[in-house]
Each structure stands twice: as structure tokens, then as C-alpha cells.
Design an enzyme around this catalytic site. Structure first.
Site, PDB file in Angstrom:
ATOM      1  N   GLY A  40       9.262  73.991  27.156  1.00 20.37           N
ATOM      2  CA  GLY A  40      10.701  74.409  27.422  1.00 20.37           C
ATOM      3  C   GLY A  40      11.351  73.756  28.651  1.00 20.37           C
ATOM      4  CD  GLU A  94       8.250  79.169  31.888  1.00 20.00           C
ATOM      5  OE1 GLU A  94       8.244  78.025  31.341  1.00 20.00           O
ATOM      6  OE2 GLU A  94       7.388  79.786  31.117  1.00 20.00           O
ATOM      7  CG  ASP A  95      11.447  77.799  28.976  1.00 21.18           C
ATOM      8  OD1 ASP A  95      10.653  78.698  29.844  1.00 21.18           O
ATOM      9  OD2 ASP A  95      11.260  77.660  27.921  1.00 21.18           O
ATOM     10  CG  ASP A  98      11.141  87.219  27.532  1.00 15.68           C
ATOM     11  OD1 ASP A  98      12.211  88.254  27.595  1.00 15.68           O
ATOM     12  OD2 ASP A  98      10.703  87.253  26.501  1.00 15.68           O
ATOM     13  CE  LYS A 126      15.679  86.573  26.630  1.00 12.59           C
ATOM     14  NZ  LYS A 126      14.752  86.500  25.467  1.00 12.59           N
ATOM     15  CG  PHE A 147      15.353  84.268  20.960  1.00 13.93           C
ATOM     16  CD1 PHE A 147      14.035  84.694  21.563  1.00 13.93           C
ATOM     17  CD2 PHE A 147      15.531  83.164  20.205  1.00 13.93           C
ATOM     18  CE1 PHE A 147      13.014  83.792  21.412  1.00 13.93           C
ATOM     19  CE2 PHE A 147      14.384  82.276  20.376  1.00 13.93           C
ATOM     20  CZ  PHE A 147      13.357  82.529  20.990  1.00 13.93           C
ATOM     21  CB  VAL A 148      19.002  82.036  25.106  1.00 20.15           C
ATOM     22  CG1 VAL A 148      19.930  82.941  25.265  1.00 20.15           C
ATOM     23  CG2 VAL A 148      17.919  81.910  25.976  1.00 20.15           C
ATOM     24  CG  ASP A 154      10.801  76.736  20.805  1.00 23.30           C
ATOM     25  OD1 ASP A 154      10.443  77.197  21.983  1.00 23.30           O
ATOM     26  OD2 ASP A 154       9.945  76.777  19.879  1.00 23.30           O
ATOM     27  NE  ARG A 160      10.131  73.056  22.297  1.00 21.67           N
ATOM     28  CZ  ARG A 160       9.589  74.122  22.845  1.00 21.67           C
ATOM     29  NH1 ARG A 160      10.402  74.318  23.942  1.00 21.67           N
ATOM     30  NH2 ARG A 160       8.649  74.589  22.302  1.00 21.67           N
TER      31      ARG A 160
HETATM   32  P1  IMP Z   1       7.100  85.529  28.967  1.00 19.39           P
HETATM   33  O1  IMP Z   1       5.767  85.403  29.020  1.00 19.39           O
HETATM   34  O2  IMP Z   1       7.155  86.858  27.959  1.00 19.39           O
HETATM   35  O3  IMP Z   1       8.057  85.783  30.213  1.00 19.39           O
HETATM   36  O4  IMP Z   1       7.910  84.425  27.780  1.00 19.39           O
HETATM   37  C1  IMP Z   1       7.691  83.273  28.600  1.00 19.39           C
HETATM   38  C2  IMP Z   1       7.794  82.209  27.472  1.00 19.39           C
HETATM   39  O5  IMP Z   1       8.646  82.817  26.201  1.00 19.39           O
HETATM   40  C3  IMP Z   1       9.073  81.103  27.960  1.00 19.39           C
HETATM   41  O6  IMP Z   1       8.307  80.163  28.587  1.00 19.39           O
HETATM   42  C4  IMP Z   1       9.655  80.637  26.485  1.00 19.39           C
HETATM   43  O7  IMP Z   1       8.839  79.658  25.688  1.00 19.39           O
HETATM   44  C5  IMP Z   1       9.429  81.837  25.536  1.00 19.39           C
HETATM   45  N1  IMP Z   1      10.831  82.804  25.402  1.00 19.39           N
HETATM   46  C6  IMP Z   1      11.146  83.840  26.001  1.00 19.39           C
HETATM   47  N2  IMP Z   1      12.361  84.123  25.722  1.00 19.39           N
HETATM   48  C7  IMP Z   1      12.920  83.141  24.953  1.00 19.39           C
HETATM   49  C8  IMP Z   1      14.388  82.979  24.537  1.00 19.39           C
HETATM   50  O8  IMP Z   1      15.342  83.738  24.609  1.00 19.39           O
HETATM   51  N3  IMP Z   1      14.384  81.824  23.973  1.00 19.39           N
HETATM   52  C9  IMP Z   1      13.379  80.907  23.552  1.00 19.39           C
HETATM   53  N4  IMP Z   1      12.116  81.006  24.104  1.00 19.39           N
HETATM   54  C10 IMP Z   1      11.644  82.294  24.888  1.00 19.39           C
HETATM   55 MG    MG Z   2       7.877  78.085  27.715  1.00 18.70          MG
END
Ligand code: IMP
Ligand code: MG
Length: 170
Positions: A40, A94-95, A98, A126, A147-148, A154, A160
Site C-alpha cells: 500500500g 505506511e498507507d 486503521d 481513521k 473504505f478508501v 486496494d 492500487r
Molecule cells: P490496521 O492494521 O487495521 O491499521 O490496517 C492497516 C492495513 O489495512 C493497511 O495497511 C491497509 O492495507 C488496510 N486498510 C485499512 N483500511 C483500509 C482502507 O480504507 N482501504 C484499503 N486498505 C485499508
Molecule cells: Mg497496507
């Protein structure tokens, strides 16, 4: 599926230029290892790296945790770094922050290698979704709980390559 524009490419670019200045100031000219979280991070990483004046070297790590739009909650290392980060300045790129499970896992994993300093740059955050509290110093944009996709992000491997970021509704 419907895509609704959120951040066009020129807005992303402008914000990343600002982030690069903040990051340059924070590291004060000392060399930094930029660690991108595949996949990402790709566009954010590349654009940020080219905007920064800090001397950087590049490395990448890959983890898996996400299926569709629902986080499985478990984080697994898929690809490790190529080099050592012991006693080095590190910027984790990091992208999106979340739930924070991915960043929390990566912070623990990287801290164990005893870098001199470890900071995080996340393009998106988020806030409403956070489960783990992670100190992320550099954030591009706060976004609502939607969700983006695009600009590296992706949905099941798709989108992507889009140059901007879009809200995806299924
Ligand atoms: P986390 O571990 O829940 O913080 O999620 C992180 C990973 O989930 C990110 O590196 C993304 O790959 C994916 N992710 C979380 N939210 C989104 C979204 O809105 N769109 C796409 N990928 C997401
Ligand atoms: Mg990611």
C-alpha cells in the site's frame, strides 16, 4: 461498486510536500532508513522520498492482516527487511493507520532491532477505527470511517494504480 473522489492527486502531492518538510526538520539532516510497508505504501513512499532532503536509504517490509474490508486481527510477517536498522534513524512509511494492529505489530518488531530512533509516517488515519494506540508523528489526512482505495490502497488487490484516493461503496 461505486467510487467517489476524496483526494485528487494534486492535493495528495501538496500535502506530501508539507510532510516532507516536517520530516526533514524532525531528523535535522541525519540519515534515515525509510521502511515502506508493502504494498500500500508504494506511491506515498516514492513521492515522499523524492520530496525529502534528508539523506535516505530504502528498505521494505511486508505484512498480511487484511481480507476484503474486514481486518482479521492477526498480523503476519510476509517479507522482512533486507538490511539492519540497529542504531539507525528509521521512518516507517505506511498507507493508513486503521485499527492500528499492523502498525502496533511493526513498531514492536522494529523496536526489537534497537534503532536509534523510530518514527511513523501514515498518509491516512481513521481515528474512529483505532483499537491499538500507536504514536504516529506524521499524518497526511484524517479520514472518516469509510473504505478508501487508490494511490496504493486496494480492495482485494484492485485500484492500487489510481492516481487519487476514492471512497469505495460496495
Ligand atoms: P490496521 O492494521 O487495521 O491499521 O490496517 C492497516 C492495513 O489495512 C493497511 O495497511 C491497509 O492495507 C488496510 N486498510 C485499512 N483500511 C483500509 C482502507 O480504507 N482501504 C484499503 N486498505 C485499508
Ligand atoms: Mg497496507
Amino acid at each position: 461498486m461505486r467510487l467517489e473522489p476524496l483526494f485528487p492527486a494534486d492535493l495528495l502531492h501538496a500535502r506530501i510536500l508539507e510532510l516532507a518538510e516536517e520530516i526533514d526538520a524532525a531528523f535535522g539532516g541525519e540519515p534515515v532508513v525509510m521502511i515502506g510497508v508493502l504494498r500500500g505504501c508504494v506511491h506515498f513512499y516514492s513521492e515522499l522520498a523524492r520530496a525529502m532532503k534528508t539523506p535516505t536509504s530504502m528498505d521494505f517490509i511486508q505484512v498480511m492482516s487484511y481480507q476484503g474490508t474486514e481486518s482479521s486481527g492477526e498480523v503476519q510477517l510476509v517479507k522482512d527487511l533486507s538490511g539492519s536498522i540497529g542504531d539507525k534513524n528509521v521512518l516507517l512509511v505506511e498507507d493508513i493507520y486503521d485499527t492500528g494492529r499492523t502498525l502496533d505489530y511493526l513498531m514492536g518488531n522494529l523496536q526489537n532491532r534497537q534503532p536509534k530512533r523510530l518514527e511513523v509516517a501514515a498518509l491516512l488515519r481513521k481515528r474512529e477505527r483505532h483499537i491499538m494506540d500507536v504514536p504516529v508523528q506524521f499524518v497526511g489526512f484524517e479520514i472518516p470511517d469509510q473504505f478508501v482505495v487508490g494511490y496504493g490502497l486496494d480492495y482485494d488487490g484492485e485500484f492500487r494504480n489510481l492516481p487519487g484516493i476514492y471512497i469505495l461503496s460496495l
